[in-house]
Design a protein around this motif. Structure first.
Motif, PDB file in Angstrom:
ATOM      1  N   LEU A   1      45.777  58.314  41.006  1.00 56.39           N
ATOM      2  CA  LEU A   1      45.776  59.772  40.909  1.00 56.39           C
ATOM      3  C   LEU A   1      46.572  60.403  42.049  1.00 56.39           C
ATOM      4  CD1 LEU A   1      42.102  60.422  39.783  1.00 56.39           C
ATOM      5  CD2 LEU A   1      44.185  60.717  38.431  1.00 56.39           C
ATOM      6  N   TYR A   2      46.506  59.801  43.226  1.00 55.64           N
ATOM      7  CA  TYR A   2      47.283  60.302  44.359  1.00 55.64           C
ATOM      8  C   TYR A   2      48.779  60.194  44.060  1.00 55.64           C
ATOM      9  CZ  TYR A   2      49.069  60.994  49.045  1.00 55.64           C
ATOM     10  OH  TYR A   2      49.768  61.467  50.128  1.00 55.64           O
ATOM     11  N   LYS A   3      49.181  59.121  43.396  1.00 59.63           N
ATOM     12  CA  LYS A   3      50.589  58.964  43.041  1.00 59.63           C
ATOM     13  C   LYS A   3      51.040  60.068  42.090  1.00 59.63           C
ATOM     14  CE  LYS A   3      52.408  54.842  42.544  1.00 59.63           C
ATOM     15  NZ  LYS A   3      52.661  53.465  42.096  1.00 59.63           N
ATOM     16  N   PHE A   4      50.171  60.463  41.162  1.00 62.31           N
ATOM     17  CA  PHE A   4      50.519  61.565  40.262  1.00 62.31           C
ATOM     18  C   PHE A   4      50.572  62.881  41.028  1.00 62.31           C
ATOM     19  CE2 PHE A   4      49.207  58.491  37.088  1.00 62.31           C
ATOM     20  CZ  PHE A   4      50.211  58.641  36.151  1.00 62.31           C
ATOM     21  N   GLN A   5      49.665  63.060  41.948  1.00 60.15           N
ATOM     22  CA  GLN A   5      49.627  64.288  42.732  1.00 60.15           C
ATOM     23  C   GLN A   5      50.877  64.441  43.588  1.00 60.15           C
ATOM     24  OE1 GLN A   5      46.412  64.455  45.536  1.00 60.15           O
ATOM     25  NE2 GLN A   5      46.638  66.639  45.853  1.00 60.15           N
ATOM     26  N   THR A   6      51.373  63.349  44.128  1.00 58.16           N
ATOM     27  CA  THR A   6      52.543  63.396  44.996  1.00 58.16           C
ATOM     28  C   THR A   6      53.845  63.139  44.246  1.00 58.16           C
ATOM     29  OG1 THR A   6      52.249  61.062  45.567  1.00 58.16           O
ATOM     30  CG2 THR A   6      51.219  62.703  47.028  1.00 58.16           C
ATOM     31  N   CYS A   7      53.762  63.071  42.921  1.00 55.47           N
ATOM     32  CA  CYS A   7      54.941  62.865  42.057  1.00 55.47           C
ATOM     33  C   CYS A   7      55.683  61.576  42.369  1.00 55.47           C
ATOM     34  CB  CYS A   7      55.884  64.063  42.140  1.00 55.47           C
ATOM     35  SG  CYS A   7      55.129  65.577  41.573  1.00 55.47           S
ATOM     36  N   THR A   8      54.947  60.525  42.648  1.00 54.55           N
ATOM     37  CA  THR A   8      55.552  59.218  42.861  1.00 54.55           C
ATOM     38  C   THR A   8      55.109  58.217  41.805  1.00 54.55           C
ATOM     39  OG1 THR A   8      53.789  58.585  44.390  1.00 54.55           O
ATOM     40  CG2 THR A   8      55.769  59.558  45.360  1.00 54.55           C
ATOM     41  N   ALA A   9      54.472  58.695  40.760  1.00 56.34           N
ATOM     42  CA  ALA A   9      53.959  57.824  39.697  1.00 56.34           C
ATOM     43  C   ALA A   9      55.066  57.481  38.707  1.00 56.34           C
ATOM     44  CB  ALA A   9      52.812  58.508  38.971  1.00 56.34           C
ATOM     45  N   THR A  10      54.833  56.396  37.987  1.00 54.30           N
ATOM     46  CA  THR A  10      55.752  55.973  36.932  1.00 54.30           C
ATOM     47  C   THR A  10      54.991  55.951  35.608  1.00 54.30           C
ATOM     48  OG1 THR A  10      55.190  53.637  37.197  1.00 54.30           O
ATOM     49  CG2 THR A  10      56.999  54.498  38.564  1.00 54.30           C
ATOM     50  N   GLU A  11      55.709  55.702  34.539  1.00 48.08           N
ATOM     51  CA  GLU A  11      55.054  55.579  33.237  1.00 48.08           C
ATOM     52  C   GLU A  11      54.099  54.397  33.224  1.00 48.08           C
ATOM     53  OE1 GLU A  11      57.820  55.678  29.998  1.00 48.08           O
ATOM     54  OE2 GLU A  11      58.785  57.481  30.778  1.00 48.08           O
ATOM     55  N   ALA A  12      54.428  53.350  33.958  1.00 50.15           N
ATOM     56  CA  ALA A  12      53.542  52.185  34.055  1.00 50.15           C
ATOM     57  C   ALA A  12      52.232  52.568  34.729  1.00 50.15           C
ATOM     58  CB  ALA A  12      54.234  51.061  34.821  1.00 50.15           C
ATOM     59  N   ASP A  13      52.297  53.466  35.703  1.00 50.67           N
ATOM     60  CA  ASP A  13      51.077  53.936  36.366  1.00 50.67           C
ATOM     61  C   ASP A  13      50.183  54.696  35.393  1.00 50.67           C
ATOM     62  OD1 ASP A  13      51.694  52.908  38.910  1.00 50.67           O
ATOM     63  OD2 ASP A  13      52.898  54.677  39.381  1.00 50.67           O
ATOM     64  N   LEU A  14      50.793  55.465  34.502  1.00 49.20           N
ATOM     65  CA  LEU A  14      50.021  56.199  33.504  1.00 49.20           C
ATOM     66  C   LEU A  14      49.293  55.229  32.580  1.00 49.20           C
ATOM     67  CD1 LEU A  14      49.238  58.921  32.261  1.00 49.20           C
ATOM     68  CD2 LEU A  14      51.317  58.788  30.891  1.00 49.20           C
ATOM     69  N   SER A  15      49.992  54.225  32.140  1.00 48.60           N
ATOM     70  CA  SER A  15      49.375  53.214  31.280  1.00 48.60           C
ATOM     71  C   SER A  15      48.278  52.457  32.022  1.00 48.60           C
ATOM     72  CB  SER A  15      50.455  52.243  30.798  1.00 48.60           C
ATOM     73  OG  SER A  15      49.897  51.230  30.021  1.00 48.60           O
ATOM     74  N   LEU A  16      48.539  52.116  33.268  1.00 44.65           N
ATOM     75  CA  LEU A  16      47.546  51.400  34.084  1.00 44.65           C
ATOM     76  C   LEU A  16      46.298  52.242  34.299  1.00 44.65           C
ATOM     77  CD1 LEU A  16      46.759  48.954  35.789  1.00 44.65           C
ATOM     78  CD2 LEU A  16      47.984  50.016  37.701  1.00 44.65           C
ATOM     79  N   LEU A  17      46.477  53.523  34.573  1.00 42.39           N
ATOM     80  CA  LEU A  17      45.335  54.413  34.780  1.00 42.39           C
ATOM     81  C   LEU A  17      44.467  54.480  33.528  1.00 42.39           C
ATOM     82  CD1 LEU A  17      43.857  56.449  36.606  1.00 42.39           C
ATOM     83  CD2 LEU A  17      45.375  58.215  35.683  1.00 42.39           C
ATOM     84  N   GLU A  18      45.105  54.607  32.391  1.00 48.92           N
ATOM     85  CA  GLU A  18      44.360  54.686  31.138  1.00 48.92           C
ATOM     86  C   GLU A  18      43.604  53.387  30.856  1.00 48.92           C
ATOM     87  OE1 GLU A  18      45.190  56.877  26.942  1.00 48.92           O
ATOM     88  OE2 GLU A  18      46.877  55.919  27.934  1.00 48.92           O
ATOM     89  N   THR A  19      44.258  52.273  31.076  1.00 46.74           N
ATOM     90  CA  THR A  19      43.621  50.970  30.858  1.00 46.74           C
ATOM     91  C   THR A  19      42.470  50.756  31.831  1.00 46.74           C
ATOM     92  OG1 THR A  19      45.699  50.040  30.061  1.00 46.74           O
ATOM     93  CG2 THR A  19      44.024  48.478  30.792  1.00 46.74           C
TER      94      THR A  19
ATOM     95  N   TYR B   1      50.225  65.006  33.428  1.00 49.41           N
ATOM     96  CA  TYR B   1      50.575  63.708  33.999  1.00 49.41           C
ATOM     97  C   TYR B   1      52.057  63.424  33.784  1.00 49.41           C
ATOM     98  CZ  TYR B   1      45.610  62.613  34.527  1.00 49.41           C
ATOM     99  OH  TYR B   1      44.294  62.616  34.910  1.00 49.41           O
ATOM    100  N   LEU B   2      52.552  63.738  32.600  1.00 49.19           N
ATOM    101  CA  LEU B   2      53.953  63.497  32.285  1.00 49.19           C
ATOM    102  C   LEU B   2      54.880  64.367  33.122  1.00 49.19           C
ATOM    103  CD1 LEU B   2      53.714  63.178  28.400  1.00 49.19           C
ATOM    104  CD2 LEU B   2      53.912  61.341  30.089  1.00 49.19           C
ATOM    105  N   LYS B   3      54.462  65.571  33.454  1.00 45.49           N
ATOM    106  CA  LYS B   3      55.276  66.432  34.322  1.00 45.49           C
ATOM    107  C   LYS B   3      55.499  65.776  35.673  1.00 45.49           C
ATOM    108  CE  LYS B   3      54.016  70.989  32.583  1.00 45.49           C
ATOM    109  NZ  LYS B   3      53.284  72.239  32.920  1.00 45.49           N
ATOM    110  N   GLY B   4      54.476  65.176  36.211  1.00 50.16           N
ATOM    111  CA  GLY B   4      54.605  64.490  37.490  1.00 50.16           C
ATOM    112  C   GLY B   4      55.602  63.347  37.431  1.00 50.16           C
ATOM    113  N   ILE B   5      55.595  62.639  36.330  1.00 59.25           N
ATOM    114  CA  ILE B   5      56.536  61.530  36.157  1.00 59.25           C
ATOM    115  C   ILE B   5      57.952  62.060  36.009  1.00 59.25           C
ATOM    116  CG2 ILE B   5      57.227  59.668  34.611  1.00 59.25           C
ATOM    117  CD1 ILE B   5      54.222  59.288  33.999  1.00 59.25           C
ATOM    118  N   LYS B   6      58.140  63.108  35.248  1.00 54.11           N
ATOM    119  CA  LYS B   6      59.468  63.684  35.045  1.00 54.11           C
ATOM    120  C   LYS B   6      60.043  64.216  36.337  1.00 54.11           C
ATOM    121  CE  LYS B   6      58.801  64.984  30.256  1.00 54.11           C
ATOM    122  NZ  LYS B   6      58.638  66.093  29.313  1.00 54.11           N
ATOM    123  N   GLN B   7      59.211  64.792  37.189  1.00 60.14           N
ATOM    124  CA  GLN B   7      59.696  65.334  38.460  1.00 60.14           C
ATOM    125  C   GLN B   7      60.265  64.224  39.332  1.00 60.14           C
ATOM    126  OE1 GLN B   7      56.503  67.510  40.250  1.00 60.14           O
ATOM    127  NE2 GLN B   7      56.587  69.146  38.730  1.00 60.14           N
TER     128      GLN B   7
END
Length: 74
Positions: free
Chosen positions: A13-31, A63-69
């Motif tokens: 969640l911190y990675k999403f907050q700081t806009c350093t997350a990837t699509e893989a992080d989104l999948s990992l978070l959900e799993t 979540y996707l906005k953070g990845i796009k940024q």
């Protein structure tokens, strides 16, 4: 799963907050949330992922906005 899973969820969640997350992080978070919800013995481990799963379901765009940024700025 509860103690370690919550730490991993916080890190992701911190990675999403700081806009350093990837699509893989989104999948990992959900799993991770799904696994914690199904395998935790304690109520905390079962309940904590519920809030994040709800936000993933209803506010996935945030979540996707953070990845796009990251892609635009990085």
């Amino acid at each position: 799963p509860c103690r370690e899973g919550i730490r991993q969820m916080l890190r992701l969640l911190y990675k999403f907050q700081t806009c350093t997350a990837t699509e893989a992080d989104l999948s990992l978070l959900e799993t991770l949330c799904t696994v914690m919800n199904r395998t935790s013995f304690c109520g905390l481990g079962q309940a904590t992922p519920t809030a994040i799963l709800s936000t993933l379901r209803f506010f996935r765009g945030e979540y996707l906005k953070g990845i796009k940024q990251v892609r635009v700025n990085g």
